[in-house]
Design an enzyme around this catalytic site. Structure first.
Site, PDB file in Angstrom:
ATOM      1  N   TYR A  22       0.810  -1.228   0.000  1.00 50.02           N
ATOM      2  CA  TYR A  22       0.000   0.000   0.000  1.00 50.02           C
ATOM      3  C   TYR A  22       0.840   1.272   0.000  1.00 50.02           C
ATOM      4  O   TYR A  22       0.310   2.371  -0.165  1.00 50.02           O
ATOM      5  CB  TYR A  22      -0.920   0.030   1.228  1.00 50.02           C
ATOM      6  CG  TYR A  22      -1.973  -1.044   1.219  1.00 50.02           C
ATOM      7  CD1 TYR A  22      -3.028  -1.001   0.307  1.00 50.02           C
ATOM      8  CD2 TYR A  22      -1.912  -2.104   2.111  1.00 50.02           C
ATOM      9  CE1 TYR A  22      -4.007  -1.988   0.295  1.00 50.02           C
ATOM     10  CE2 TYR A  22      -2.885  -3.104   2.108  1.00 50.02           C
ATOM     11  CZ  TYR A  22      -3.921  -3.039   1.201  1.00 50.02           C
ATOM     12  OH  TYR A  22      -4.874  -4.013   1.185  1.00 50.02           O
ATOM     13  N   HIS A  27      -4.200   6.331  -1.361  1.00 52.40           N
ATOM     14  CA  HIS A  27      -4.815   6.372  -0.034  1.00 52.40           C
ATOM     15  C   HIS A  27      -3.781   6.675   1.060  1.00 52.40           C
ATOM     16  O   HIS A  27      -4.149   6.984   2.192  1.00 52.40           O
ATOM     17  CB  HIS A  27      -5.488   5.021   0.251  1.00 52.40           C
ATOM     18  CG  HIS A  27      -6.859   5.120   0.852  1.00 52.40           C
ATOM     19  ND1 HIS A  27      -7.590   6.290   0.914  1.00 52.40           N
ATOM     20  CD2 HIS A  27      -7.657   4.171   1.430  1.00 52.40           C
ATOM     21  CE1 HIS A  27      -8.768   6.048   1.506  1.00 52.40           C
ATOM     22  NE2 HIS A  27      -8.827   4.787   1.828  1.00 52.40           N
ATOM     23  N   TYR A  73      -5.242  -0.731   9.676  1.00 52.16           N
ATOM     24  CA  TYR A  73      -5.790  -0.406   8.359  1.00 52.16           C
ATOM     25  C   TYR A  73      -6.632   0.863   8.455  1.00 52.16           C
ATOM     26  O   TYR A  73      -7.066   1.263   9.534  1.00 52.16           O
ATOM     27  CB  TYR A  73      -6.592  -1.588   7.799  1.00 52.16           C
ATOM     28  CG  TYR A  73      -5.679  -2.668   7.286  1.00 52.16           C
ATOM     29  CD1 TYR A  73      -5.033  -2.526   6.048  1.00 52.16           C
ATOM     30  CD2 TYR A  73      -5.386  -3.792   8.058  1.00 52.16           C
ATOM     31  CE1 TYR A  73      -4.142  -3.472   5.587  1.00 52.16           C
ATOM     32  CE2 TYR A  73      -4.494  -4.759   7.602  1.00 52.16           C
ATOM     33  CZ  TYR A  73      -3.875  -4.592   6.366  1.00 52.16           C
ATOM     34  OH  TYR A  73      -2.971  -5.525   5.916  1.00 52.16           O
ATOM     35  N   ASN A  75      -9.620   1.813   7.905  1.00 53.76           N
ATOM     36  CA  ASN A  75     -10.945   1.864   8.542  1.00 53.76           C
ATOM     37  C   ASN A  75     -10.885   1.658  10.054  1.00 53.76           C
ATOM     38  O   ASN A  75     -11.912   1.679  10.724  1.00 53.76           O
ATOM     39  CB  ASN A  75     -11.906   0.846   7.891  1.00 53.76           C
ATOM     40  CG  ASN A  75     -11.406  -0.587   8.025  1.00 53.76           C
ATOM     41  OD1 ASN A  75     -10.260  -0.822   8.374  1.00 53.76           O
ATOM     42  ND2 ASN A  75     -12.267  -1.540   7.744  1.00 53.76           N
ATOM     43  N   ASP A 100      -6.009  11.751   2.120  1.00 52.52           N
ATOM     44  CA  ASP A 100      -6.263  11.904   0.687  1.00 52.52           C
ATOM     45  C   ASP A 100      -7.695  12.411   0.492  1.00 52.52           C
ATOM     46  O   ASP A 100      -8.594  12.049   1.244  1.00 52.52           O
ATOM     47  CB  ASP A 100      -6.062  10.558  -0.027  1.00 52.52           C
ATOM     48  CG  ASP A 100      -6.928   9.447   0.563  1.00 52.52           C
ATOM     49  OD1 ASP A 100      -6.908   9.263   1.798  1.00 52.52           O
ATOM     50  OD2 ASP A 100      -7.648   8.766  -0.195  1.00 52.52           O
ATOM     51  N   ASN A 121     -13.161   6.381   5.043  1.00 49.54           N
ATOM     52  CA  ASN A 121     -13.229   5.421   6.152  1.00 49.54           C
ATOM     53  C   ASN A 121     -12.330   5.787   7.333  1.00 49.54           C
ATOM     54  O   ASN A 121     -12.651   5.486   8.484  1.00 49.54           O
ATOM     55  CB  ASN A 121     -12.889   4.013   5.664  1.00 49.54           C
ATOM     56  CG  ASN A 121     -14.015   3.424   4.833  1.00 49.54           C
ATOM     57  OD1 ASN A 121     -15.173   3.765   5.032  1.00 49.54           O
ATOM     58  ND2 ASN A 121     -13.679   2.558   3.895  1.00 49.54           N
TER      59      ASN A 121
END
Length: 200
Positions: A22, A27, A73, A75, A100, A121
Protein backbone atom coordinates in the site's frame (compact mmCIF):
# COMPACT_ATOMS: atom_id res chain seq x y z
CA UNK A 1 -13.54 31.62 13.84
CA UNK A 2 -10.53 33.89 14.29
CA UNK A 3 -7.05 32.53 14.97
CA UNK A 4 -7.26 33.99 18.47
CA UNK A 5 -9.92 31.47 19.46
CA UNK A 6 -8.71 28.52 17.37
CA UNK A 7 -7.20 25.85 19.64
CA UNK A 8 -3.57 24.88 19.14
CA UNK A 9 -2.79 21.73 17.19
CA UNK A 10 -0.63 19.30 19.18
CA UNK A 11 -0.97 16.00 17.32
CA UNK A 12 -0.64 15.45 13.55
CA UNK A 13 -1.92 12.13 12.19
CA UNK A 14 -1.20 10.83 8.69
CA UNK A 15 -3.69 8.30 7.34
CA UNK A 16 -2.91 5.31 5.16
CA UNK A 17 -2.74 1.52 5.09
CA UNK A 18 0.23 -0.44 6.51
CA UNK A 19 2.48 -2.73 4.49
CA UNK A 20 4.65 -2.39 1.38
CA UNK A 21 1.79 -3.21 -1.01
CA UNK A 22 0.00 0.00 0.00
CA UNK A 23 3.04 2.24 0.45
CA UNK A 24 2.78 4.00 -2.92
CA UNK A 25 -1.03 4.06 -3.27
CA UNK A 26 -3.07 7.28 -3.32
CA UNK A 27 -4.82 6.37 -0.03
CA UNK A 28 -1.43 6.77 1.72
CA UNK A 29 -1.02 10.48 0.90
CA UNK A 30 -1.42 11.33 4.61
CA UNK A 31 1.47 9.02 5.47
CA UNK A 32 3.67 10.70 2.84
CA UNK A 33 2.98 14.08 4.43
CA UNK A 34 4.00 12.88 7.91
CA UNK A 35 7.16 11.26 6.55
CA UNK A 36 8.07 14.50 4.76
CA UNK A 37 7.31 16.61 7.85
CA UNK A 38 9.39 14.24 10.00
CA UNK A 39 12.33 14.60 7.57
CA UNK A 40 11.98 18.40 7.48
CA UNK A 41 12.17 18.67 11.27
CA UNK A 42 14.51 15.76 11.95
CA UNK A 43 11.90 13.83 13.94
CA UNK A 44 12.58 10.08 13.64
CA UNK A 45 9.41 7.97 13.51
CA UNK A 46 9.55 4.95 15.81
CA UNK A 47 7.10 2.08 16.34
CA UNK A 48 5.09 2.55 19.54
CA UNK A 49 2.87 -0.44 20.36
CA UNK A 50 0.73 1.36 22.96
CA UNK A 51 -0.26 3.89 20.26
CA UNK A 52 -0.74 1.27 17.51
CA UNK A 53 1.52 3.17 15.16
CA UNK A 54 4.76 5.02 14.45
CA UNK A 55 5.29 8.20 16.43
CA UNK A 56 7.70 11.11 16.56
CA UNK A 57 7.87 14.69 17.83
CA UNK A 58 9.52 18.01 17.11
CA UNK A 59 9.41 21.60 18.35
CA UNK A 60 8.51 24.49 16.05
CA UNK A 61 7.85 28.12 17.00
CA UNK A 62 8.20 27.16 20.65
CA UNK A 63 5.56 24.43 20.52
CA UNK A 64 5.88 20.65 20.56
CA UNK A 65 4.08 18.69 17.86
CA UNK A 66 3.51 14.94 18.08
CA UNK A 67 3.37 12.82 14.92
CA UNK A 68 1.42 9.62 14.40
CA UNK A 69 1.10 7.15 11.53
CA UNK A 70 -1.39 4.45 12.61
CA UNK A 71 -0.25 0.88 11.89
CA UNK A 72 -3.88 -0.23 11.60
CA UNK A 73 -5.79 -0.41 8.36
CA UNK A 74 -7.47 2.81 7.25
CA UNK A 75 -10.94 1.86 8.54
CA UNK A 76 -9.48 1.33 12.06
CA UNK A 77 -7.42 4.56 12.20
CA UNK A 78 -9.36 5.84 15.21
CA UNK A 79 -7.88 3.17 17.49
CA UNK A 80 -4.41 4.75 17.31
CA UNK A 81 -5.72 8.32 17.43
CA UNK A 82 -7.85 7.60 20.52
CA UNK A 83 -4.97 5.86 22.32
CA UNK A 84 -2.71 8.87 21.83
CA UNK A 85 -5.43 11.43 22.58
CA UNK A 86 -6.31 9.70 25.86
CA UNK A 87 -2.67 9.28 26.92
CA UNK A 88 -1.80 12.96 26.31
CA UNK A 89 -5.27 14.26 27.36
CA UNK A 90 -5.92 15.84 23.97
CA UNK A 91 -9.31 17.01 22.77
CA UNK A 92 -10.35 16.51 19.12
CA UNK A 93 -9.59 20.20 18.45
CA UNK A 94 -5.91 19.58 19.30
CA UNK A 95 -5.63 17.07 16.43
CA UNK A 96 -4.81 17.57 12.73
CA UNK A 97 -5.66 14.59 10.50
CA UNK A 98 -3.94 14.46 7.09
CA UNK A 99 -5.72 12.43 4.41
CA UNK A 100 -6.26 11.90 0.69
CA UNK A 101 -9.19 13.88 -0.74
CA UNK A 102 -11.21 12.77 -3.80
CA UNK A 103 -12.98 16.14 -4.08
CA UNK A 104 -9.76 18.07 -4.83
CA UNK A 105 -7.59 17.70 -7.95
CA UNK A 106 -4.05 16.31 -7.62
CA UNK A 107 -1.60 19.08 -6.75
CA UNK A 108 -3.99 21.04 -4.54
CA UNK A 109 -4.64 20.86 -0.79
CA UNK A 110 -6.77 22.57 1.84
CA UNK A 111 -6.74 23.01 5.60
CA UNK A 112 -10.12 22.94 7.33
CA UNK A 113 -11.55 22.64 10.82
CA UNK A 114 -14.30 20.10 11.56
CA UNK A 115 -16.83 18.74 9.05
CA UNK A 116 -18.17 15.40 7.86
CA UNK A 117 -16.22 12.36 6.63
CA UNK A 118 -17.57 12.36 3.04
CA UNK A 119 -17.31 8.57 2.94
CA UNK A 120 -13.62 8.52 3.96
CA UNK A 121 -13.23 5.42 6.15
CA UNK A 122 -10.31 6.85 8.14
CA UNK A 123 -12.16 10.05 9.02
CA UNK A 124 -15.31 8.07 9.76
CA UNK A 125 -13.52 5.82 12.27
CA UNK A 126 -11.65 8.67 13.96
CA UNK A 127 -14.87 10.68 14.37
CA UNK A 128 -16.59 7.60 15.81
CA UNK A 129 -13.75 6.76 18.25
CA UNK A 130 -13.61 10.39 19.43
CA UNK A 131 -17.20 10.07 20.66
CA UNK A 132 -18.75 11.08 17.33
CA UNK A 133 -16.96 14.43 17.62
CA UNK A 134 -15.90 15.74 14.18
CA UNK A 135 -14.24 18.88 15.59
CA UNK A 136 -10.66 18.12 14.57
CA UNK A 137 -8.54 19.82 11.93
CA UNK A 138 -8.02 18.24 8.53
CA UNK A 139 -5.37 18.68 5.87
CA UNK A 140 -7.00 17.44 2.67
CA UNK A 141 -4.50 16.35 -0.01
CA UNK A 142 -6.15 16.26 -3.43
CA UNK A 143 -5.90 13.00 -5.39
CA UNK A 144 -8.73 13.65 -7.88
CA UNK A 145 -11.73 11.41 -8.57
CA UNK A 146 -11.98 8.44 -10.98
CA UNK A 147 -15.32 9.74 -12.26
CA UNK A 148 -17.65 7.08 -10.87
CA UNK A 149 -18.28 6.02 -7.27
CA UNK A 150 -17.95 2.32 -8.18
CA UNK A 151 -14.33 2.95 -9.18
CA UNK A 152 -13.29 4.77 -6.00
CA UNK A 153 -11.92 1.77 -4.06
CA UNK A 154 -9.64 0.64 -6.88
CA UNK A 155 -8.61 4.25 -7.48
CA UNK A 156 -7.55 5.09 -3.91
CA UNK A 157 -5.79 1.72 -3.55
CA UNK A 158 -3.99 2.21 -6.87
CA UNK A 159 -0.77 4.05 -7.67
CA UNK A 160 -0.94 7.41 -9.37
CA UNK A 161 0.79 7.68 -12.78
CA UNK A 162 4.17 9.46 -12.67
CA UNK A 163 2.77 12.79 -13.93
CA UNK A 164 0.12 12.79 -11.19
CA UNK A 165 2.55 11.64 -8.51
CA UNK A 166 4.75 14.62 -9.36
CA UNK A 167 1.81 16.95 -8.61
CA UNK A 168 1.08 15.11 -5.33
CA UNK A 169 4.72 15.34 -4.24
CA UNK A 170 4.93 19.07 -5.07
CA UNK A 171 1.72 19.70 -3.16
CA UNK A 172 2.99 17.81 -0.09
CA UNK A 173 6.19 19.90 -0.17
CA UNK A 174 4.04 23.06 -0.23
CA UNK A 175 1.81 21.74 2.59
CA UNK A 176 4.91 21.06 4.74
CA UNK A 177 6.06 24.65 4.11
CA UNK A 178 2.57 25.90 5.00
CA UNK A 179 2.64 23.91 8.22
CA UNK A 180 5.50 26.12 9.43
CA UNK A 181 3.26 29.12 8.69
CA UNK A 182 0.41 27.47 10.59
CA UNK A 183 2.63 26.95 13.65
CA UNK A 184 4.05 30.48 13.55
CA UNK A 185 1.16 32.66 12.31
CA UNK A 186 -1.97 30.52 12.66
CA UNK A 187 -4.49 28.73 10.47
CA UNK A 188 -5.83 31.69 8.48
CA UNK A 189 -2.43 32.67 7.03
CA UNK A 190 -1.59 29.04 6.30
CA UNK A 191 -4.94 28.63 4.51
CA UNK A 192 -4.38 31.76 2.41
CA UNK A 193 -1.09 30.44 1.12
CA UNK A 194 -1.99 26.77 0.70
CA UNK A 195 -5.40 27.30 -0.86
CA UNK A 196 -3.95 29.46 -3.62
CA UNK A 197 -1.39 26.78 -4.55
CA UNK A 198 -1.83 24.41 -7.49
CA UNK A 199 1.10 22.28 -8.58
CA UNK A 200 1.69 22.13 -12.32
Amino acid sequence: MSDAVLPKIQLIVGLGNPGPEYQHTRHNAGVWFIEQLARAYNAPLKPESKFFGHTGKFVLSGQEFKLLIPNTYMNLSGKAVLAMAQFYKLNPEHILVVHDELALPPGSAKFKFAGGHAGHNGLRDITSKLGNNPNFYRLRLGIGHPGHKDQVTGFVLGKAPASEQKLLDACIDEAVACFALLAKDGLIKAQHRLHSFQAS
